[in-house]
Design a protein around this motif. Sequence first.
Motif, mmCIF file in Angstrom:
data_model
loop_
_atom_site.group_PDB
_atom_site.id
_atom_site.type_symbol
_atom_site.label_atom_id
_atom_site.label_comp_id
_atom_site.label_asym_id
_atom_site.label_seq_id
_atom_site.Cartn_x
_atom_site.Cartn_y
_atom_site.Cartn_z
ATOM 1 N N LEU A 195 0.832 -1.204 0.000
ATOM 2 C CA LEU A 195 0.000 0.000 0.000
ATOM 3 C C LEU A 195 0.868 1.257 0.000
ATOM 4 N N ASP A 196 1.895 1.268 0.853
ATOM 5 C CA ASP A 196 2.799 2.424 0.899
ATOM 6 C C ASP A 196 3.529 2.605 -0.427
ATOM 7 N N VAL A 231 1.072 4.135 -3.028
ATOM 8 C CA VAL A 231 0.835 5.564 -2.799
ATOM 9 C C VAL A 231 2.068 6.381 -3.158
ATOM 10 N N ASN A 232 3.239 5.893 -2.793
ATOM 11 C CA ASN A 232 4.476 6.609 -3.101
ATOM 12 C C ASN A 232 4.676 6.740 -4.608
ATOM 13 N N TYR A 283 2.099 9.173 -6.100
ATOM 14 C CA TYR A 283 2.329 10.570 -5.697
ATOM 15 C C TYR A 283 3.646 11.125 -6.236
ATOM 16 N N CYS A 314 -0.788 13.785 -9.468
ATOM 17 C CA CYS A 314 -1.422 13.550 -8.172
ATOM 18 C C CYS A 314 -0.993 14.660 -7.221
ATOM 19 N N VAL A 372 -2.770 12.602 -1.484
ATOM 20 C CA VAL A 372 -3.438 11.335 -1.136
ATOM 21 C C VAL A 372 -4.082 11.549 0.221
ATOM 22 N N LYS A 429 -5.550 6.298 2.638
ATOM 23 C CA LYS A 429 -5.033 5.030 2.124
ATOM 24 C C LYS A 429 -5.259 3.981 3.204
ATOM 25 N N ILE A 446 -8.177 3.950 -1.706
ATOM 26 C CA ILE A 446 -7.357 5.153 -1.818
ATOM 27 C C ILE A 446 -8.226 6.320 -2.290
ATOM 28 N N SER A 499 -7.748 10.311 -3.503
ATOM 29 C CA SER A 499 -6.687 11.241 -3.904
ATOM 30 C C SER A 499 -7.272 12.409 -4.679
#
Length: 229
Positions: free
Chosen positions: A73-74, A77-78, A81, A117, A120, A123, A138, A140
């Motif tokens: 998940l991290d 998102v990273n 983004y 993006c 966020v 998440k 998520i 965003s």
Amino acid sequence: MKKSILISIVFVLLLSLCNYANAYSTSQYSIDIPSTWTTTVENVFSKSNGDSVNVQITSFTGNANNPYTEEMLDQLVNEIYNNVDNYKDEMKEQLKQTYGSYMTDSEIDKYVDSFKCNSVDLKEITTCTKNNYKCFHIISNYTMSDYSYYSEQYSITSGNNVYTLTLSSSDKSGLETSEMRDIVNSFTINNYKEPTGSTLSPTMIGIICGACVGAVVGVVIRKKNKKQE
């Protein structure tokens, strides 16, 4: 008096039934879409104010194992983004396969190249729909060309497919309406297979990014079609 109340209740129930068309279904999934919405292209639905729902289905080979880890998940998102440029070629290819009959390659390239993006806002690993599918959830904020919008995504792995249900709205509150909640709750995957194991699945990054762009491209196509009518 009781008869009047009964008639009123029946009338409200009938109105609620009329507000929804029969479930939109394919060989892979079904979903309830309000009758006031428009099917822009296959798997993309929108209403007159620009809110939209998009179902993106991407297949992959091999064993999905279990993608639902905090590490994955991290990473998702990273990448969305900070490193979305790394996935733009893949996103363009996805969009050309879906929207190639409605937009030129240069138009699709323009929208994807401008995609960014901004934040966020949420998440989490959770469950979704009436079927309690495990998923990445998520929310965003994005900009693309002249459009700014919020996106809420539920990404579900089943067998060798990733189903990404994306809601989009120009205002964050548009994602929270009872209409949107009912649509999400109705989403059903045919022959759902829960993944097992613990291996990361980086393929999902490009899939989720592509679904983000696809959600608003569907609205762009609808606006173009309305201008031509």
